[in-house]
Motif scaffolding. Structure first.
Motif, PDB file in Angstrom:
ATOM      1  N   PHE A 260      12.475   4.756   2.661  1.00 25.75           N
ATOM      2  CA  PHE A 260      12.718   4.132   1.367  1.00 25.75           C
ATOM      3  C   PHE A 260      12.228   2.689   1.355  1.00 25.75           C
ATOM      4  O   PHE A 260      11.632   2.224   0.391  1.00 25.75           O
ATOM      5  CB  PHE A 260      14.209   4.177   1.014  1.00 25.75           C
ATOM      6  CG  PHE A 260      14.516   3.597  -0.342  1.00 25.75           C
ATOM      7  CD1 PHE A 260      14.390   4.370  -1.486  1.00 25.75           C
ATOM      8  CD2 PHE A 260      14.903   2.270  -0.483  1.00 25.75           C
ATOM      9  CE1 PHE A 260      14.651   3.841  -2.740  1.00 25.75           C
ATOM     10  CE2 PHE A 260      15.169   1.725  -1.727  1.00 25.75           C
ATOM     11  CZ  PHE A 260      15.044   2.515  -2.867  1.00 25.75           C
ATOM     12  N   ALA A 261      12.469   1.958   2.445  1.00 23.00           N
ATOM     13  CA  ALA A 261      12.011   0.576   2.539  1.00 23.00           C
ATOM     14  C   ALA A 261      10.492   0.503   2.489  1.00 23.00           C
ATOM     15  O   ALA A 261       9.917  -0.384   1.844  1.00 23.00           O
ATOM     16  CB  ALA A 261      12.546  -0.065   3.818  1.00 23.00           C
ATOM     17  N   ALA A 262       9.827   1.448   3.169  1.00 23.26           N
ATOM     18  CA  ALA A 262       8.362   1.466   3.149  1.00 23.26           C
ATOM     19  C   ALA A 262       7.839   1.732   1.745  1.00 23.26           C
ATOM     20  O   ALA A 262       6.864   1.113   1.298  1.00 23.26           O
ATOM     21  CB  ALA A 262       7.851   2.526   4.123  1.00 23.26           C
ATOM     22  N   LEU A 263       8.494   2.661   1.017  1.00 24.98           N
ATOM     23  CA  LEU A 263       8.092   2.944  -0.359  1.00 24.98           C
ATOM     24  C   LEU A 263       8.300   1.716  -1.246  1.00 24.98           C
ATOM     25  O   LEU A 263       7.439   1.356  -2.051  1.00 24.98           O
ATOM     26  CB  LEU A 263       8.880   4.129  -0.899  1.00 24.98           C
ATOM     27  CG  LEU A 263       8.681   4.451  -2.387  1.00 24.98           C
ATOM     28  CD1 LEU A 263       7.226   4.811  -2.675  1.00 24.98           C
ATOM     29  CD2 LEU A 263       9.610   5.573  -2.824  1.00 24.98           C
ATOM     30  N   ALA A 264       9.449   1.073  -1.103  1.00 25.60           N
ATOM     31  CA  ALA A 264       9.726  -0.113  -1.912  1.00 25.60           C
ATOM     32  C   ALA A 264       8.721  -1.216  -1.635  1.00 25.60           C
ATOM     33  O   ALA A 264       8.298  -1.945  -2.543  1.00 25.60           O
ATOM     34  CB  ALA A 264      11.144  -0.597  -1.638  1.00 25.60           C
ATOM     35  N   ASP A 265       8.308  -1.370  -0.371  1.00 19.93           N
ATOM     36  CA  ASP A 265       7.298  -2.376  -0.029  1.00 19.93           C
ATOM     37  C   ASP A 265       5.956  -2.047  -0.691  1.00 19.93           C
ATOM     38  O   ASP A 265       5.251  -2.939  -1.173  1.00 19.93           O
ATOM     39  CB  ASP A 265       7.121  -2.460   1.487  1.00 19.93           C
ATOM     40  CG  ASP A 265       8.231  -3.272   2.140  1.00 19.93           C
ATOM     41  OD1 ASP A 265       8.868  -4.075   1.443  1.00 19.93           O
ATOM     42  OD2 ASP A 265       8.457  -3.098   3.352  1.00 19.93           O
ATOM     43  N   LEU A 266       5.599  -0.760  -0.717  1.00 23.06           N
ATOM     44  CA  LEU A 266       4.351  -0.358  -1.379  1.00 23.06           C
ATOM     45  C   LEU A 266       4.398  -0.665  -2.872  1.00 23.06           C
ATOM     46  O   LEU A 266       3.426  -1.155  -3.453  1.00 23.06           O
ATOM     47  CB  LEU A 266       4.099   1.134  -1.159  1.00 23.06           C
ATOM     48  CG  LEU A 266       3.619   1.562   0.226  1.00 23.06           C
ATOM     49  CD1 LEU A 266       3.602   3.081   0.322  1.00 23.06           C
ATOM     50  CD2 LEU A 266       2.236   0.992   0.517  1.00 23.06           C
ATOM     51  N   VAL A 267       5.540  -0.364  -3.487  1.00 24.33           N
ATOM     52  CA  VAL A 267       5.699  -0.657  -4.917  1.00 24.33           C
ATOM     53  C   VAL A 267       5.549  -2.148  -5.182  1.00 24.33           C
ATOM     54  O   VAL A 267       4.900  -2.575  -6.140  1.00 24.33           O
ATOM     55  CB  VAL A 267       7.066  -0.146  -5.418  1.00 24.33           C
ATOM     56  CG1 VAL A 267       7.342  -0.646  -6.830  1.00 24.33           C
ATOM     57  CG2 VAL A 267       7.103   1.379  -5.383  1.00 24.33           C
ATOM     58  N   ALA A 268       6.142  -2.956  -4.320  1.00 22.99           N
ATOM     59  CA  ALA A 268       6.067  -4.402  -4.503  1.00 22.99           C
ATOM     60  C   ALA A 268       4.660  -4.934  -4.252  1.00 22.99           C
ATOM     61  O   ALA A 268       4.223  -5.910  -4.877  1.00 22.99           O
ATOM     62  CB  ALA A 268       7.063  -5.090  -3.570  1.00 22.99           C
ATOM     63  N   GLN A 269       3.922  -4.288  -3.359  1.00 26.94           N
ATOM     64  CA  GLN A 269       2.623  -4.801  -2.940  1.00 26.94           C
ATOM     65  C   GLN A 269       1.496  -4.465  -3.909  1.00 26.94           C
ATOM     66  O   GLN A 269       0.559  -5.241  -4.090  1.00 26.94           O
ATOM     67  CB  GLN A 269       2.287  -4.247  -1.552  1.00 26.94           C
ATOM     68  CG  GLN A 269       1.005  -4.809  -0.938  1.00 26.94           C
ATOM     69  CD  GLN A 269       0.786  -4.278   0.459  1.00 26.94           C
ATOM     70  OE1 GLN A 269       1.614  -3.537   0.999  1.00 26.94           O
ATOM     71  NE2 GLN A 269      -0.329  -4.663   1.069  1.00 26.94           N
ATOM     72  N   TYR A 270       1.591  -3.300  -4.568  1.00 27.62           N
ATOM     73  CA  TYR A 270       0.487  -2.836  -5.410  1.00 27.62           C
ATOM     74  C   TYR A 270       0.934  -2.761  -6.870  1.00 27.62           C
ATOM     75  O   TYR A 270       1.684  -1.863  -7.256  1.00 27.62           O
ATOM     76  CB  TYR A 270       0.004  -1.463  -4.929  1.00 27.62           C
ATOM     77  CG  TYR A 270      -0.577  -1.503  -3.542  1.00 27.62           C
ATOM     78  CD1 TYR A 270      -1.870  -1.966  -3.327  1.00 27.62           C
ATOM     79  CD2 TYR A 270       0.179  -1.092  -2.448  1.00 27.62           C
ATOM     80  CE1 TYR A 270      -2.404  -2.006  -2.043  1.00 27.62           C
ATOM     81  CE2 TYR A 270      -0.337  -1.128  -1.168  1.00 27.62           C
ATOM     82  CZ  TYR A 270      -1.641  -1.594  -0.969  1.00 27.62           C
ATOM     83  OH  TYR A 270      -2.154  -1.639   0.298  1.00 27.62           O
ATOM     84  N   PRO A 271       0.453  -3.682  -7.709  1.00 27.81           N
ATOM     85  CA  PRO A 271       0.902  -3.710  -9.113  1.00 27.81           C
ATOM     86  C   PRO A 271       0.344  -2.577  -9.964  1.00 27.81           C
ATOM     87  O   PRO A 271       0.909  -2.261 -11.011  1.00 27.81           O
ATOM     88  CB  PRO A 271       0.396  -5.068  -9.611  1.00 27.81           C
ATOM     89  CG  PRO A 271      -0.749  -5.404  -8.709  1.00 27.81           C
ATOM     90  CD  PRO A 271      -0.421  -4.832  -7.378  1.00 27.81           C
ATOM     91  N   ALA A 272      -0.762  -1.963  -9.550  1.00 30.73           N
ATOM     92  CA  ALA A 272      -1.299  -0.825 -10.302  1.00 30.73           C
ATOM     93  C   ALA A 272      -0.574   0.428  -9.821  1.00 30.73           C
ATOM     94  O   ALA A 272      -0.927   1.011  -8.804  1.00 30.73           O
ATOM     95  CB  ALA A 272      -2.803  -0.702 -10.096  1.00 30.73           C
ATOM     96  N   MET A 273       0.449   0.842 -10.569  1.00 32.26           N
ATOM     97  CA  MET A 273       1.303   1.942 -10.123  1.00 32.26           C
ATOM     98  C   MET A 273       1.463   2.968 -11.231  1.00 32.26           C
ATOM     99  O   MET A 273       1.891   2.651 -12.335  1.00 32.26           O
ATOM    100  CB  MET A 273       2.680   1.404  -9.712  1.00 32.26           C
ATOM    101  CG  MET A 273       3.636   2.494  -9.224  1.00 32.26           C
ATOM    102  SD  MET A 273       5.248   1.827  -8.728  1.00 32.26           S
ATOM    103  CE  MET A 273       5.970   1.473 -10.332  1.00 32.26           C
ATOM    104  N   LEU A 274       1.090   4.192 -10.934  1.00 40.53           N
ATOM    105  CA  LEU A 274       1.330   5.331 -11.819  1.00 40.53           C
ATOM    106  C   LEU A 274       2.460   6.169 -11.237  1.00 40.53           C
ATOM    107  O   LEU A 274       2.480   6.450 -10.041  1.00 40.53           O
ATOM    108  CB  LEU A 274       0.079   6.201 -11.939  1.00 40.53           C
ATOM    109  CG  LEU A 274      -1.020   5.762 -12.907  1.00 40.53           C
ATOM    110  CD1 LEU A 274      -2.239   6.673 -12.734  1.00 40.53           C
ATOM    111  CD2 LEU A 274      -0.537   5.825 -14.340  1.00 40.53           C
TER     112      LEU A 274
END
Length: 228
Positions: free
Chosen positions: A25-39
């Motif tokens: 979950f932490a890894a997913l949250a970090d990805l969400v925070a890192q990449y603003p282009a999110m679908l």
């Protein structure tokens, strides 16, 4: 932006219930925070669950809160899970609306009938899919023709849907696949075209209408007679 580990710890009961580790979950949250282009792509597993409205709101609210909506490469994207649902929305092939989401007022019925040059037009909503199987279950619907879908598994409350199909005196299925879950209840089986055999237009997942030409010739005159 890094996720607060104390926040992750506070989610541990939910993570455990969903079979997701805190690390994942932490890894997913970090990805969400890192990449603003999110679908966020989601389908009937979310929409038709017992808390589908809450899940849909959560997805949309996440995009609103992070500003990832209304711009290229970002946004919540519900993927249609039932047959030709987007085509139905475009041309009025749904039980609850006329074309372009119009209602059943006299002016709307007249406009649609003139546009389609149709001798008749529906004057009131019909039964939606879930209501249709309820009517089949209690005997109000005695015949059904199923095309391009497998409701024995794709509809909510699939056990109830199977009971309804088993009670229906006449089940006709047009299918390109030899055996499906729904075919166990069929009385009449008709051939259908697979994707590569169809010629016409299709609405893709990104809501673009594109021209489709058949890749393969029809394998049977029976299919030609059915679609004629």
């Amino acid at each position: 932006v890094q996720v607060d580990p104390h926040y992750i710890d506070s989610l541990s009961p939910d993570c455990d219930a969903m079979g997701i580790t805190q690390t994942d979950f932490a890894a997913l949250a970090d990805l969400v925070a890192q990449y603003p282009a999110m679908l966020t792509l989601y389908s009937q597993g979310v929409n038709q669950s017992t808390s589908g409205t809450d899940k849909g709101n959560a997805i949309i609210n996440l995009h609103l809160a992070t500003g990832r909506i209304g711009k290229a490469g970002a946004g919540p994207f519900s993927i249609t899970g039932q047959p030709n649902a987007m085509g139905g929305r475009e041309v009025g092939g749904l039980a609850s609306t006329l074309a372009a989401h119009m209602g059943f007022g006299a002016h709307e019925c007249d406009r649609t009938q003139r546009f389609w040059n149709s001798p008749t037009i529906a004057r009131a909503p019909g039964l939606k899919a879930v209501d249709m199987f309820r009517a089949m279950h209690d005997g109000r619907i005695k015949a059904v023709w199923i095309m391009a879908t497998n409701p024995a598994v794709s509809m909510p409350d699939a056990d109830f849907v199977r009971e309804a199909l088993a009670r229906c005196p006449l089940v006709v299925v047009s299918e390109a696949i030899a055996q499906t879950d729904t075919s166990a209840f069929v009385h009449i089986r008709l051939p259908a075209l697979a994707w590569g055999e169809k010629d016409g237009t299709v609405t893709n997942s990104e809501r673009i209408i594109s021209r489709q030409r058949a890749l393969f010739p029809l394998i049977s005159d029976a299919v030609k007679r059915v679609i004629a």
